[in-house]
Scaffold this motif. Structure first.
Motif, PDB file in Angstrom:
ATOM      1  N   ALA A 364      19.959   2.019 123.310  1.00  0.00           N
ATOM      2  CA  ALA A 364      20.519   2.766 122.183  1.00  0.00           C
ATOM      3  C   ALA A 364      19.386   2.854 121.175  1.00  0.00           C
ATOM      4  O   ALA A 364      19.180   1.949 120.365  1.00  0.00           O
ATOM      5  CB  ALA A 364      21.736   2.059 121.599  1.00  0.00           C
ATOM      6  N   LEU A 365      18.609   3.931 121.238  1.00  0.00           N
ATOM      7  CA  LEU A 365      17.304   4.006 120.589  1.00  0.00           C
ATOM      8  C   LEU A 365      17.393   4.701 119.227  1.00  0.00           C
ATOM      9  O   LEU A 365      17.873   5.827 119.109  1.00  0.00           O
ATOM     10  CB  LEU A 365      16.336   4.755 121.494  1.00  0.00           C
ATOM     11  N   GLY A 366      16.887   4.011 118.188  1.00  0.00           N
ATOM     12  CA  GLY A 366      16.843   4.590 116.846  1.00  0.00           C
ATOM     13  C   GLY A 366      18.221   4.639 116.198  1.00  0.00           C
ATOM     14  O   GLY A 366      19.234   4.247 116.772  1.00  0.00           O
ATOM     15  N   GLY A 367      18.238   5.128 114.959  1.00  0.00           N
ATOM     16  CA  GLY A 367      19.500   5.353 114.265  1.00  0.00           C
ATOM     17  C   GLY A 367      20.229   4.105 113.833  1.00  0.00           C
ATOM     18  O   GLY A 367      21.419   4.168 113.517  1.00  0.00           O
ATOM     19  N   HIS A 368      19.549   2.958 113.763  1.00  0.00           N
ATOM     20  CA  HIS A 368      20.235   1.709 113.428  1.00  0.00           C
ATOM     21  C   HIS A 368      20.245   1.409 111.931  1.00  0.00           C
ATOM     22  O   HIS A 368      21.165   0.779 111.433  1.00  0.00           O
ATOM     23  CB  HIS A 368      19.585   0.538 114.176  1.00  0.00           C
ATOM     24  N   THR A 369      19.222   1.848 111.206  1.00  0.00           N
ATOM     25  CA  THR A 369      19.125   1.485 109.789  1.00  0.00           C
ATOM     26  C   THR A 369      20.223   2.148 108.972  1.00  0.00           C
ATOM     27  O   THR A 369      20.877   1.500 108.151  1.00  0.00           O
ATOM     28  CB  THR A 369      17.749   1.876 109.223  1.00  0.00           C
ATOM     29  N   ASP A 370      20.432   3.433 109.182  1.00  0.00           N
ATOM     30  CA  ASP A 370      21.486   4.171 108.486  1.00  0.00           C
ATOM     31  C   ASP A 370      22.069   5.190 109.465  1.00  0.00           C
ATOM     32  O   ASP A 370      21.593   6.321 109.544  1.00  0.00           O
ATOM     33  CB  ASP A 370      20.929   4.870 107.244  1.00  0.00           C
ATOM     34  N   PRO A 371      23.101   4.790 110.229  1.00  0.00           N
ATOM     35  CA  PRO A 371      23.657   5.690 111.242  1.00  0.00           C
ATOM     36  C   PRO A 371      24.176   7.012 110.687  1.00  0.00           C
ATOM     37  O   PRO A 371      24.331   7.972 111.448  1.00  0.00           O
ATOM     38  CB  PRO A 371      24.799   4.856 111.846  1.00  0.00           C
ATOM     39  N   SER A 372      24.400   7.098 109.365  1.00  0.00           N
ATOM     40  CA  SER A 372      24.840   8.371 108.792  1.00  0.00           C
ATOM     41  C   SER A 372      23.760   9.437 108.924  1.00  0.00           C
ATOM     42  O   SER A 372      24.045  10.640 108.834  1.00  0.00           O
ATOM     43  CB  SER A 372      25.225   8.194 107.323  1.00  0.00           C
ATOM     44  N   LEU A 373      22.498   9.027 109.135  1.00  0.00           N
ATOM     45  CA  LEU A 373      21.389   9.970 109.304  1.00  0.00           C
ATOM     46  C   LEU A 373      21.198  10.364 110.765  1.00  0.00           C
ATOM     47  O   LEU A 373      20.310  11.147 111.086  1.00  0.00           O
ATOM     48  CB  LEU A 373      20.097   9.354 108.759  1.00  0.00           C
ATOM     49  N   GLY A 374      22.041   9.843 111.659  1.00  0.00           N
ATOM     50  CA  GLY A 374      21.949  10.164 113.084  1.00  0.00           C
ATOM     51  C   GLY A 374      22.235   8.950 113.932  1.00  0.00           C
ATOM     52  O   GLY A 374      21.674   7.879 113.702  1.00  0.00           O
ATOM     53  N   ALA A 375      23.119   9.101 114.906  1.00  0.00           N
ATOM     54  CA  ALA A 375      23.490   7.990 115.777  1.00  0.00           C
ATOM     55  C   ALA A 375      22.387   7.705 116.786  1.00  0.00           C
ATOM     56  O   ALA A 375      21.584   8.578 117.111  1.00  0.00           O
ATOM     57  CB  ALA A 375      24.795   8.321 116.502  1.00  0.00           C
ATOM     58  N   PRO A 376      22.314   6.475 117.309  1.00  0.00           N
ATOM     59  CA  PRO A 376      21.287   6.149 118.313  1.00  0.00           C
ATOM     60  C   PRO A 376      21.371   7.052 119.544  1.00  0.00           C
ATOM     61  O   PRO A 376      22.431   7.571 119.891  1.00  0.00           O
ATOM     62  CB  PRO A 376      21.620   4.693 118.674  1.00  0.00           C
ATOM     63  N   VAL A 377      20.214   7.226 120.183  1.00  0.00           N
ATOM     64  CA  VAL A 377      20.137   7.960 121.445  1.00  0.00           C
ATOM     65  C   VAL A 377      20.442   6.975 122.569  1.00  0.00           C
ATOM     66  O   VAL A 377      19.684   6.028 122.808  1.00  0.00           O
ATOM     67  CB  VAL A 377      18.738   8.573 121.644  1.00  0.00           C
ATOM     68  N   ARG A 378      21.546   7.195 123.265  1.00  0.00           N
ATOM     69  CA  ARG A 378      21.966   6.288 124.344  1.00  0.00           C
ATOM     70  C   ARG A 378      21.585   6.910 125.681  1.00  0.00           C
ATOM     71  O   ARG A 378      22.054   7.989 126.041  1.00  0.00           O
ATOM     72  CB  ARG A 378      23.468   6.032 124.260  1.00  0.00           C
ATOM     73  N   THR A 379      20.707   6.219 126.410  1.00  0.00           N
ATOM     74  CA  THR A 379      20.205   6.763 127.669  1.00  0.00           C
ATOM     75  C   THR A 379      19.564   5.643 128.473  1.00  0.00           C
ATOM     76  O   THR A 379      19.474   4.492 128.021  1.00  0.00           O
ATOM     77  CB  THR A 379      19.186   7.885 127.401  1.00  0.00           C
ATOM     78  N   THR A 380      19.116   5.980 129.668  1.00  0.00           N
ATOM     79  CA  THR A 380      18.345   5.047 130.491  1.00  0.00           C
ATOM     80  C   THR A 380      16.859   5.283 130.241  1.00  0.00           C
ATOM     81  O   THR A 380      16.401   6.428 130.156  1.00  0.00           O
ATOM     82  CB  THR A 380      18.648   5.260 131.981  1.00  0.00           C
ATOM     83  N   ALA A 381      16.100   4.206 130.120  1.00  0.00           N
ATOM     84  CA  ALA A 381      14.665   4.307 129.839  1.00  0.00           C
ATOM     85  C   ALA A 381      13.884   3.438 130.815  1.00  0.00           C
ATOM     86  O   ALA A 381      14.343   2.357 131.216  1.00  0.00           O
ATOM     87  CB  ALA A 381      14.368   3.877 128.408  1.00  0.00           C
ATOM     88  N   GLU A 382      12.710   3.910 131.175  1.00  0.00           N
ATOM     89  CA  GLU A 382      11.783   3.117 131.975  1.00  0.00           C
ATOM     90  C   GLU A 382      10.741   2.505 131.044  1.00  0.00           C
ATOM     91  O   GLU A 382      10.164   3.192 130.194  1.00  0.00           O
ATOM     92  CB  GLU A 382      11.083   3.996 133.014  1.00  0.00           C
ATOM     93  N   VAL A 383      10.492   1.209 131.188  1.00  0.00           N
ATOM     94  CA  VAL A 383       9.472   0.530 130.391  1.00  0.00           C
ATOM     95  C   VAL A 383       8.105   0.845 131.001  1.00  0.00           C
ATOM     96  O   VAL A 383       7.781   0.402 132.105  1.00  0.00           O
ATOM     97  CB  VAL A 383       9.705  -0.988 130.356  1.00  0.00           C
ATOM     98  N   ARG A 384       7.302   1.618 130.272  1.00  0.00           N
ATOM     99  CA  ARG A 384       6.009   2.075 130.805  1.00  0.00           C
ATOM    100  C   ARG A 384       4.831   1.218 130.357  1.00  0.00           C
ATOM    101  O   ARG A 384       3.822   1.129 131.045  1.00  0.00           O
ATOM    102  CB  ARG A 384       5.761   3.525 130.356  1.00  0.00           C
ATOM    103  N   HIS A 385       4.946   0.591 129.183  1.00  0.00           N
ATOM    104  CA  HIS A 385       3.787  -0.126 128.629  1.00  0.00           C
ATOM    105  C   HIS A 385       4.284  -1.094 127.567  1.00  0.00           C
ATOM    106  O   HIS A 385       5.222  -0.782 126.818  1.00  0.00           O
ATOM    107  CB  HIS A 385       2.804   0.879 128.006  1.00  0.00           C
ATOM    108  N   LEU A 386       3.662  -2.267 127.499  1.00  0.00           N
ATOM    109  CA  LEU A 386       3.992  -3.274 126.488  1.00  0.00           C
ATOM    110  C   LEU A 386       2.701  -3.769 125.846  1.00  0.00           C
ATOM    111  O   LEU A 386       1.672  -3.897 126.522  1.00  0.00           O
ATOM    112  CB  LEU A 386       4.736  -4.453 127.120  1.00  0.00           C
ATOM    113  N   SER A 387       2.745  -4.019 124.530  1.00  0.00           N
ATOM    114  CA  SER A 387       1.538  -4.520 123.855  1.00  0.00           C
ATOM    115  C   SER A 387       1.935  -5.240 122.573  1.00  0.00           C
ATOM    116  O   SER A 387       3.100  -5.237 122.166  1.00  0.00           O
ATOM    117  CB  SER A 387       0.593  -3.362 123.517  1.00  0.00           C
ATOM    118  N   ASP A 388       0.907  -5.830 121.920  1.00  0.00           N
ATOM    119  CA  ASP A 388       1.153  -6.468 120.617  1.00  0.00           C
ATOM    120  C   ASP A 388       1.100  -5.468 119.473  1.00  0.00           C
ATOM    121  O   ASP A 388       1.358  -5.820 118.322  1.00  0.00           O
ATOM    122  CB  ASP A 388       0.176  -7.616 120.377  1.00  0.00           C
ATOM    123  N   GLY A 389       0.723  -4.208 119.760  1.00  0.00           N
ATOM    124  CA  GLY A 389       0.729  -3.167 118.733  1.00  0.00           C
ATOM    125  C   GLY A 389      -0.450  -3.200 117.786  1.00  0.00           C
ATOM    126  O   GLY A 389      -0.443  -2.495 116.775  1.00  0.00           O
TER     127      GLY A 389
END
Length: 503
Positions: A364-389
């Motif tokens: 459920a991607l994004g839309g968590h801080t203020d859902p009135s600005l848009g609900a999370p995108v609910r979908t299946t995702a593949e993890v392509r890359h991980l890092s410390d940023g």
């Protein structure tokens, strides 16, 4: 004997309409460097601290290192954050950090639009406190962001306010060198600068300060440079203000550093610039398009990336960095070969870290801080890359500066839509946001960036087209969407105004 000069940074652009308080931990996570550790962190960088470091060497100063503190725009600083960092600077001004006694001058890197829980004019309060420590005769200069909400209190307690002259802001280094030269001139007794500030009844102006094309801001800057050649005038700075701040002083201003006896010339220069800003107040070089228009533009295709800039969710202006509506539209339209930089969603990042690269997870991607600005995108995702940023900017803006996105995951939605998902809010100003995560931005059909203008320095040269998109977010350019309780009134464009300098 070498002059002892305090060098410090305390920056924040405060969006008072944000529901997110800015904490001391926010600074620790992004930038809170104390004392001599400033030198290895910022030597060779093209920002204000890099400029002050080089200037100290040029002028033979003995630097007194305070603190380098900066974090992403959000709501007002907590009292703890404000007082802790303020007191580090004041302690250094007293000579407490190295025990060698008072300083001879002060060089500060500020933003100019900081608000805390206890101070609506935080930089004014800081400069007043610094002045109270060092006394009336010690030169004190501050560099400011072009989007500062500068105040008379700041001007009273500084000898000069030296603001950026580019947007995107690629001249922080040059402005610091300019400010430091004025300090050296004052230390040598060659100049005796003091600062005048004039502010009109305007909440916005000068095309929000954009300098990437000919227009009002470039014209105003050319006039400001001409005024600086007049006898007795040193620095003429134009601040266009920060709209998303409910304080009395929000909006444009002109700051003029001048010699004693040149106040009339300083006042005339400031009023001339304001008169032109007022006469050309309806000139705008950019407009926001709808999500539907953005998707239509994507379908036209091309040999270079189309850059879609979600300016209304710009974390560089206090946006939450997780508005999901444009992402959802691109996914539903099946647009191929898209990279989104970035979506702030630490919960989803933790989920990806646990699953590992190659895993498929329900998100459920994004839309968590203020859902009135848009609900999370609910979908299946593949993890392509991980890092410390972690990465360093390539530039042009803030070249060489270390950036920390926190734990970061690249998630693939659909066939070829990759989302750089982060644990820290950060506006997209550098190609390394993608390159550091294994994404070649030049090979993409579409790049979505969370930025309103700064992205242009790095992304403009590689884009086939740039489009600003209003996909919902906290940084709307329509000021009438916000309720101001403290702002001075009347003020344009919220109220009828005939004379911007009346009163």
């Amino acid at each position: 004997m070498a002059s002892r000069v305090l060098i410090a940074q305390f920056m924040h652009e405060t969006n008072t309409f944000s529901k997110l308080a800015t904490t001391l931990e926010d600074y620790r996570r992004q930038r809170l460097v104390e004392g001599p550790a400033i030198v290895p962190n910022f030597t060779g960088t093209r920002n204000e601290l890099g400029g002050f470091i080089d200037a100290a060497q040029t002028h033979g100063w003995e630097p007194v290192w305070g603190v380098a503190a900066n974090t992403i725009p959000s709501g007002p600083l907590t009292r703890e954050a404000w007082e802790h960092i303020r007191d580090l600077i004041l302690d250094a001004a007293r000579g407490g950090r190295d025990g060698k006694g008072p300083v001879d001058a002060v060089c500060l890197s500020l933003h100019g639009a900081m608000v805390s829980e206890t101070e609506d004019d935080a930089e004014g309060a800081l400069l007043e406190s610094v002045r109270g420590v060092v006394g009336p005769d010690v030169p004190v200069v501050a560099t400011l962001d072009l989007h500062a909400n500068a105040t008379g209190r700041m001007a009273r307690h500084a000898n000069a306010l030296v603001s950026y002259r580019t947007y995107p802001h690629v001249d922080g280094y040059e402005r610091a060198v300019q400010a430091a030269q004025l300090v050296e001139d004052a230390l040598q007794g060659w100049k005796r600068p003091r600062c005048l500030l004039v502010q009109p009844a305007m909440l916005k102006g000068a095309d929000h300060g954009r300098t990437t094309q000919p227009g009002i801001m470039r014209d105003l800057l050319a006039r400001a440079e001409a005024f600086e050649k007049q006898p007795g005038l040193h620095v003429v700075s134009i601040q266009v203000g920060f709209t998303w701040s409910d304080i009395p002083w929000a909006g444009p201003s002109i700051a003029v550093s001048h010699e004693p006896g040149a106040e009339a010339a300083a006042q005339q220069a400031a009023e001339a610039l304001i008169a032109e800003m007022w006469a050309r107040r309806n000139e705008f070089s950019s407009s926001y398009r709808s999500i539907e228009e953005a998707v239509a533009a994507v379908r036209r295709g091309g040999d270079r990336p189309l850059v879609l800039a979600e300016g209304t969710d710009n974390p560089g202006g206090g946006g939450y960095n997780d508005a999901p509506n444009l992402l959802r539209a691109l996914l539903e339209a099946g647009v191929p070969n898209v990279a989104v930089g970035t979506i702030y969603d630490p919960g989803t990042v933790r989920q990806a870290l646990k699953a590992g690269v190659g895993a498929r997870i329900e998100v459920a991607l994004g839309g968590h801080t203020d859902p009135s600005l848009g609900a999370p995108v609910r979908t299946t995702a593949e993890v392509r890359h991980l890092s410390d940023g972690n990465f360093r900017n390539d530039g042009p803006m803030n070249a060489g500066v270390q950036v920390a996105l926190g734990a970061t995951a690249v998630l693939r939605l659909g066939d070829s839509l990759d989302v750089v998902t982060t644990s820290t809010r950060m506006h997209t100003i550098d190609l390394q946001v993608f390159l550091s995560q294994g994404i070649d931005p030049l090979a993409r059909n579409v790049l979505v960036v969370k930025s309103s203008q700064h992205f242009r320095a790095a992304f403009g040269p590689v884009a086939r087209e740039v489009m600003l998109v209003d996909a919902g977010g906290l940084c709307s350019t329509d000021a009438s969407r916000f309720t101001y309780a403290k702002l001075r009134r009347p003020i344009w464009p919220l109220d009828p105004v005939e004379d911007p300098l009346a009163g």
